[in-house]
Motif scaffolding. Structure first.
Motif, PDB file in Angstrom:
ATOM      1  N   ASP A  54       0.340  -1.376  -0.130  1.00 35.86           N
ATOM      2  CA  ASP A  54      -0.275   0.183  -0.080  1.00 35.86           C
ATOM      3  C   ASP A  54       0.766   1.387   0.064  1.00 35.86           C
ATOM      4  O   ASP A  54       0.892   2.504  -0.083  1.00 35.86           O
ATOM      5  CB  ASP A  54      -1.177   0.308   1.142  1.00 35.86           C
ATOM      6  N   GLY A  55       2.581   0.971   0.584  1.00 35.91           N
ATOM      7  CA  GLY A  55       3.505   2.335  -0.157  1.00 35.91           C
ATOM      8  C   GLY A  55       3.441   2.419   1.447  1.00 35.91           C
ATOM      9  O   GLY A  55       4.132   3.764   1.644  1.00 35.91           O
ATOM     10  N   GLY A  56       3.212   2.187   2.572  1.00 35.71           N
ATOM     11  CA  GLY A  56       3.690   2.693   3.678  1.00 35.71           C
ATOM     12  C   GLY A  56       4.948   2.380   4.197  1.00 35.71           C
ATOM     13  O   GLY A  56       5.623   1.111   3.710  1.00 35.71           O
ATOM     14  N   THR A  57       5.994   3.203   4.666  1.00 36.65           N
ATOM     15  CA  THR A  57       7.689   3.011   5.109  1.00 36.65           C
ATOM     16  C   THR A  57       7.710   2.427   6.068  1.00 36.65           C
ATOM     17  O   THR A  57       6.380   3.873   7.051  1.00 36.65           O
ATOM     18  CB  THR A  57       8.404   3.731   4.107  1.00 36.65           C
ATOM     19  N   SER A  58       8.720   2.108   6.565  1.00 35.28           N
ATOM     20  CA  SER A  58       9.080   1.932   7.981  1.00 35.28           C
ATOM     21  C   SER A  58      10.737   2.384   7.430  1.00 35.28           C
ATOM     22  O   SER A  58      11.399   2.113   7.063  1.00 35.28           O
ATOM     23  CB  SER A  58       8.940   1.112   8.661  1.00 35.28           C
ATOM     24  N   TYR A  59      11.455   3.179   8.910  1.00 33.43           N
ATOM     25  CA  TYR A  59      12.709   3.084   8.648  1.00 33.43           C
ATOM     26  C   TYR A  59      13.419   2.583   9.913  1.00 33.43           C
ATOM     27  O   TYR A  59      12.649   3.257  11.106  1.00 33.43           O
ATOM     28  CB  TYR A  59      12.970   4.658   8.308  1.00 33.43           C
ATOM     29  N   ALA A  60      14.185   2.364  10.563  1.00 36.15           N
ATOM     30  CA  ALA A  60      15.243   2.148  11.958  1.00 36.15           C
ATOM     31  C   ALA A  60      15.356   4.000  11.387  1.00 36.15           C
ATOM     32  O   ALA A  60      15.663   5.135  10.866  1.00 36.15           O
ATOM     33  CB  ALA A  60      16.308   1.619  11.653  1.00 36.15           C
ATOM     34  N   ASP A  61      15.869   4.281  13.032  1.00 36.05           N
ATOM     35  CA  ASP A  61      15.748   5.679  13.477  1.00 36.05           C
ATOM     36  C   ASP A  61      16.965   5.605  13.084  1.00 36.05           C
ATOM     37  O   ASP A  61      17.707   7.634  12.756  1.00 36.05           O
ATOM     38  CB  ASP A  61      15.782   5.070  15.190  1.00 36.05           C
ATOM     39  N   SER A  62      17.939   4.718  13.177  1.00 36.75           N
ATOM     40  CA  SER A  62      19.989   5.093  12.315  1.00 36.75           C
ATOM     41  C   SER A  62      19.576   5.722  11.218  1.00 36.75           C
ATOM     42  O   SER A  62      20.827   6.134  10.857  1.00 36.75           O
ATOM     43  CB  SER A  62      20.092   4.535  12.964  1.00 36.75           C
ATOM     44  N   VAL A  63      18.920   5.553  10.436  1.00 36.75           N
ATOM     45  CA  VAL A  63      18.519   5.616   8.841  1.00 36.75           C
ATOM     46  C   VAL A  63      17.616   7.070   7.969  1.00 36.75           C
ATOM     47  O   VAL A  63      17.599   7.507   7.867  1.00 36.75           O
ATOM     48  CB  VAL A  63      18.946   4.359   8.162  1.00 36.75           C
ATOM     49  N   GLN A  64      16.495   7.162   9.468  1.00 32.17           N
ATOM     50  CA  GLN A  64      15.484   7.991   9.616  1.00 32.17           C
ATOM     51  C   GLN A  64      16.102   9.483   8.762  1.00 32.17           C
ATOM     52  O   GLN A  64      16.898  10.104   8.969  1.00 32.17           O
ATOM     53  CB  GLN A  64      14.708   8.416  10.580  1.00 32.17           C
ATOM     54  N   GLY A  65      15.786   9.537   7.654  1.00 26.22           N
ATOM     55  CA  GLY A  65      16.162  11.401   7.105  1.00 26.22           C
ATOM     56  C   GLY A  65      17.672  10.897   5.512  1.00 26.22           C
ATOM     57  O   GLY A  65      17.659  11.678   5.204  1.00 26.22           O
ATOM     58  N   ARG A  66      17.898  10.146   6.520  1.00 27.31           N
ATOM     59  CA  ARG A  66      19.151   9.715   5.397  1.00 27.31           C
ATOM     60  C   ARG A  66      19.255   8.911   4.261  1.00 27.31           C
ATOM     61  O   ARG A  66      19.994   8.405   2.845  1.00 27.31           O
ATOM     62  CB  ARG A  66      20.722   9.187   5.703  1.00 27.31           C
ATOM     63  N   PHE A  67      17.813   7.387   4.692  1.00 26.18           N
ATOM     64  CA  PHE A  67      17.881   7.016   3.526  1.00 26.18           C
ATOM     65  C   PHE A  67      15.946   6.319   2.455  1.00 26.18           C
ATOM     66  O   PHE A  67      15.468   7.068   3.395  1.00 26.18           O
ATOM     67  CB  PHE A  67      18.200   4.984   4.262  1.00 26.18           C
ATOM     68  N   THR A  68      16.231   6.623   1.751  1.00 29.82           N
ATOM     69  CA  THR A  68      14.892   6.376   1.327  1.00 29.82           C
ATOM     70  C   THR A  68      14.385   4.843   0.913  1.00 29.82           C
ATOM     71  O   THR A  68      15.170   4.246  -0.294  1.00 29.82           O
ATOM     72  CB  THR A  68      13.963   7.426   0.354  1.00 29.82           C
ATOM     73  N   ILE A  69      13.159   3.895   0.854  1.00 29.43           N
ATOM     74  CA  ILE A  69      13.106   3.243   0.300  1.00 29.43           C
ATOM     75  C   ILE A  69      12.156   2.936  -0.473  1.00 29.43           C
ATOM     76  O   ILE A  69      11.150   4.757  -0.553  1.00 29.43           O
ATOM     77  CB  ILE A  69      12.574   1.689   1.033  1.00 29.43           C
ATOM     78  N   SER A  70      12.520   2.212  -1.986  1.00 31.26           N
ATOM     79  CA  SER A  70      11.614   2.553  -2.882  1.00 31.26           C
ATOM     80  C   SER A  70      10.870   1.961  -3.685  1.00 31.26           C
ATOM     81  O   SER A  70      11.528   0.800  -3.751  1.00 31.26           O
ATOM     82  CB  SER A  70      11.204   3.786  -3.851  1.00 31.26           C
ATOM     83  N   LYS A  71       9.461   1.458  -4.679  1.00 27.80           N
ATOM     84  CA  LYS A  71       9.504  -0.170  -5.062  1.00 27.80           C
ATOM     85  C   LYS A  71       8.897   0.377  -6.306  1.00 27.80           C
ATOM     86  O   LYS A  71       7.997   0.953  -6.644  1.00 27.80           O
ATOM     87  CB  LYS A  71       8.919  -0.893  -4.585  1.00 27.80           C
ATOM     88  N   ASP A  72       9.867   0.059  -7.560  1.00 29.04           N
ATOM     89  CA  ASP A  72       9.574  -0.196  -8.759  1.00 29.04           C
ATOM     90  C   ASP A  72       8.831  -1.081  -9.133  1.00 29.04           C
ATOM     91  O   ASP A  72       8.589  -2.486  -8.900  1.00 29.04           O
ATOM     92  CB  ASP A  72      10.064   0.241  -9.798  1.00 29.04           C
ATOM     93  N   ASN A  73       6.983  -0.841  -9.490  1.00 35.04           N
ATOM     94  CA  ASN A  73       6.011  -2.267  -9.390  1.00 35.04           C
ATOM     95  C   ASN A  73       5.816  -3.020 -10.996  1.00 35.04           C
ATOM     96  O   ASN A  73       6.128  -4.187 -11.053  1.00 35.04           O
ATOM     97  CB  ASN A  73       5.220  -1.738  -9.325  1.00 35.04           C
ATOM     98  N   ALA A  74       6.142  -2.105 -12.038  1.00 39.59           N
ATOM     99  CA  ALA A  74       6.054  -2.039 -12.986  1.00 39.59           C
ATOM    100  C   ALA A  74       7.738  -2.880 -13.476  1.00 39.59           C
ATOM    101  O   ALA A  74       8.009  -4.203 -14.074  1.00 39.59           O
ATOM    102  CB  ALA A  74       6.532  -1.597 -14.109  1.00 39.59           C
ATOM    103  N   GLU A  75       8.384  -2.384 -12.998  1.00 40.61           N
ATOM    104  CA  GLU A  75      10.519  -3.619 -12.903  1.00 40.61           C
ATOM    105  C   GLU A  75      10.189  -4.819 -12.126  1.00 40.61           C
ATOM    106  O   GLU A  75      11.364  -5.078 -12.132  1.00 40.61           O
ATOM    107  CB  GLU A  75      11.193  -2.593 -13.058  1.00 40.61           C
ATOM    108  N   ASN A  76       9.289  -4.356 -10.719  1.00 43.19           N
ATOM    109  CA  ASN A  76       9.818  -5.823  -9.819  1.00 43.19           C
ATOM    110  C   ASN A  76      11.027  -5.060  -8.826  1.00 43.19           C
ATOM    111  O   ASN A  76      11.606  -6.545  -8.862  1.00 43.19           O
ATOM    112  CB  ASN A  76       9.357  -7.042 -10.108  1.00 43.19           C
ATOM    113  N   THR A  77      10.996  -3.901  -8.566  1.00 45.02           N
ATOM    114  CA  THR A  77      12.462  -4.244  -8.032  1.00 45.02           C
ATOM    115  C   THR A  77      12.050  -3.150  -7.438  1.00 45.02           C
ATOM    116  O   THR A  77      11.172  -2.127  -7.266  1.00 45.02           O
ATOM    117  CB  THR A  77      13.680  -3.722  -9.280  1.00 45.02           C
ATOM    118  N   LEU A  78      12.953  -3.495  -5.944  1.00 38.72           N
ATOM    119  CA  LEU A  78      13.438  -2.510  -4.893  1.00 38.72           C
ATOM    120  C   LEU A  78      14.053  -1.987  -5.369  1.00 38.72           C
ATOM    121  O   LEU A  78      15.844  -2.707  -5.030  1.00 38.72           O
ATOM    122  CB  LEU A  78      12.709  -3.558  -3.835  1.00 38.72           C
ATOM    123  N   TYR A  79      13.625  -0.267  -4.288  1.00 33.21           N
ATOM    124  CA  TYR A  79      15.624   0.338  -4.373  1.00 33.21           C
ATOM    125  C   TYR A  79      15.740   1.142  -2.231  1.00 33.21           C
ATOM    126  O   TYR A  79      14.637   0.356  -2.161  1.00 33.21           O
ATOM    127  CB  TYR A  79      15.281   1.477  -5.273  1.00 33.21           C
TER     128      TYR A  79
END
Length: 125
Positions: A54-79
């Protein structure tokens, strides 16, 4: 058979950036909880960043604000876009996935069913 193949690891100096990719195949469910975990030498594995179908995300406190997770559903690839990298980010990074029913929080505490073999990230000071 579900396969997760990570790429994009490498060695960079502190303050630099890297983007990790995870190519997924064989996962037939439309709903998922997927993410990145890491394990440094002598330390326990930790969940870094997760995303649900559904697009919800969660991050470890140590990476919050520095790391970004995303997914390209067409390519079935997580970044995982990693900025402002620190030496303490050095670890083996793993892509993982599990089926997500939508009625619980997709986070680093969730047991994962499928794992990649990992990609090494080394940050020098």
């Amino acid at each position: 058979q579900v396969q997760l193949v990570e790429s994009g690891g490498g060695s960079v100096q502190a303050g630099g950036s890297l983007r990790l990719s995870c190519a997924a195949s064989g996962y037939t469910y439309r709903r998922y909880c997927m993410g990145w975990f890491r394990q440094a030498p002598g330390k326990e594995r930790e969940g870094v960043a997760l995303i649900d179908s559904d697009g919800g995300t969660s991050y470890a406190d140590s990476v919050q604000g520095r790391f970004t997770i995303s997914k390209d559903n067409a390519e079935n690839t997580l970044y995982l876009q990693m900025n402002s990298l620190k030496p303490e980010d050095t670890a083996m990074y793993y892509c993982a996935a599990t089926y997500w029913g939508g009625n619980w929080y997709c986070s680093g505490n969730v047991p994962m069913d499928y794992w990649g073999k990992g990609t090494l990230v080394t940050i020098s000071s």
